[in-house]
Design an enzyme around this catalytic site. Structure first.
Site, PDB file in Angstrom:
ATOM      1  N   PRO A   2      50.800   9.663  83.538  1.00  0.00           N
ATOM      2  CA  PRO A   2      51.371   8.667  84.461  1.00  0.00           C
ATOM      3  C   PRO A   2      50.271   8.059  85.331  1.00  0.00           C
ATOM      4  O   PRO A   2      49.489   8.784  85.938  1.00  0.00           O
ATOM      5  CB  PRO A   2      52.346   9.470  85.332  1.00  0.00           C
ATOM      6  CG  PRO A   2      52.421  10.827  84.751  1.00  0.00           C
ATOM      7  CD  PRO A   2      51.270  11.012  83.812  1.00  0.00           C
ATOM      8  N   GLU A   3      50.199   6.762  85.344  1.00  0.00           N
ATOM      9  CA  GLU A   3      49.235   6.057  86.189  1.00  0.00           C
ATOM     10  C   GLU A   3      49.968   5.590  87.442  1.00  0.00           C
ATOM     11  O   GLU A   3      51.188   5.729  87.564  1.00  0.00           O
ATOM     12  CB  GLU A   3      48.661   4.858  85.423  1.00  0.00           C
ATOM     13  CG  GLU A   3      47.867   5.248  84.184  1.00  0.00           C
ATOM     14  CD  GLU A   3      46.374   5.428  84.455  1.00  0.00           C
ATOM     15  OE1 GLU A   3      45.930   5.111  85.581  1.00  0.00           O
ATOM     16  OE2 GLU A   3      45.663   5.877  83.555  1.00  0.00           O
ATOM     17  N   LYS A  61      48.350   8.945  93.289  1.00  0.00           N
ATOM     18  CA  LYS A  61      49.345   9.554  92.407  1.00  0.00           C
ATOM     19  C   LYS A  61      50.047  10.737  93.065  1.00  0.00           C
ATOM     20  O   LYS A  61      50.742  11.500  92.401  1.00  0.00           O
ATOM     21  CB  LYS A  61      48.675   9.993  91.101  1.00  0.00           C
ATOM     22  CG  LYS A  61      48.112   8.814  90.302  1.00  0.00           C
ATOM     23  CD  LYS A  61      47.643   9.301  88.948  1.00  0.00           C
ATOM     24  CE  LYS A  61      46.704   8.278  88.318  1.00  0.00           C
ATOM     25  NZ  LYS A  61      46.162   8.796  87.050  1.00  0.00           N
TER      26      LYS A  61
END
Ligand code: ZN
Length: 314
Positions: A2-3, A61
């Site tokens: 996941p970015e 993140k």
């Protein structure tokens, strides 16, 4: 993996579906997922039970949900539920029939109740993580040094202690762009390395770094101390732009009470100019895209739009 745009999609979903709910049960199905929590699985459960989740905040993140202080308290939140999705983590909000579903990869389940039960009923926030690089914990909140909000999603000027050294990200309205430009130009390294350094600016991963460098027509090995100020601004603008576009395209998977991050969004297959495009024509000039080994991963460039610098660093 996941970015940042995918993590922001999750944050937005948590803000709409989870914030305001009270924790009524906690199940830790795999202790490793709460390894960053000091008190272990039992302490994790104890610290969350009965707490109300006050907001959904993100920096880079890292995601966190501040625990609201007891009614009548004059102090702000002192702790937060902190989440990092790692390589493969997902946060899924389930309710109704789906509440009975148990993914074979389910690691932690936090059962939530909203006061308005007719609208929501009981819900579970499931942390699912096949590769177990992600983690959940309850962490103390510490004040931000600049007095600005800790991240996107709340005005509270505090961050979980483990996030304090992480730089603000390019979607954060409190980011001071000029400071980031100065920090990059002070380094003696290659520009891509500086962009990936989470203490300079957070949330730029390998994919968005390559796309931003291509847009800004900079080679990844360009020495940061030779960057002119406008070039550094152009690079940060490009990185913010590419992430904003990805967010607009990938941010639709959330409706129907479903928070999902698979590390993939429609954006990846449709809109990447150079990342993963070895041998394909550069969308700007048609030159075949080149792949180089870089920090055990890859860097993709257009050899014509992004010529290799003579005295590069990487
Ligand atoms: Zn080109």
């Amino acid at each position: 993996m996941p970015e940042l745009p995918e993590v922001e999609t999750v944050r937005d979903g948590l803000a709409r579906h989870v914030v305001g709910a009270r924790v009524v049960d906690v199940e830790v199905l795999r202790d490793y997922s709460v390894r960053r929590h000091e008190g272990g699985p039992a302490g994790f459960r104890d610290e969350l039970l009965g707490q109300r989740l006050g907001a959904a905040v993100r920096r880079g993140k890292f995601l966190w949900l501040p625990l609201e202080p007891a009614a009548g308290s004059v102090d702000g939140p002192a702790a937060a539920l902190l989440a990092h999705l790692g390589m493969s983590g997902q946060l899924l909000v389930r309710s109704g029939v789906a509440l009975a579903d148990r993914s074979p990869h389910l690691r932690v389940r936090v059962v939530l109740e909203h006061d308005d039960r007719t609208a929501y009923g009981a819900q579970a926030l499931d942390f699912v993580d096949q590769r177990t690089f992600g983690h959940l914990s309850v962490q103390d909140l510490v004040p931000t040094p600049d007095g600005a909000p800790g991240g996107l999603g709340s005005d509270l000027a505090a961050v979980p202690a483990p996030v304090a050294h992480i730089g603000r990200d390019l979607l954060d309205p409190s980011l001071r762009r000029a400071d980031v430009v100065d920090a990059i130009r002070r380094r003696r390294t290659g520009v891509k390395r500086a962009l990936l350094d989470q203490t300079v600016v957070s949330g730029v991963g390998n994919i968005y770094a390559d796309e931003a460098l291509w847009r800004a027509r900079l080679h990844y090995a360009r020495a940061t101390d030779t960057l002119r100020r406008p070039e550094a601004h152009r690079l940060l603008d490009a990185a913010a732009e590419v992430m904003t576009e990805a967010l607009a395209q990938g941010g639709t998977s959330f409706d129907a009470l479903y928070v999902n991050v698979n590390g993939q969004s429609g954006y990846f297959s449709r809109s990447l100019a150079v990342y993963g495009q070895e041998g394909e024509p550069c969308p700007r000039c048609g030159t075949p895209v080149r792949r180089d080994e870089f920090m055990n991963r890859s860097s993709y460039t257009c050899p014509r739009c992004q010529p290799r610098p003579r005295n590069g660093r990487w």
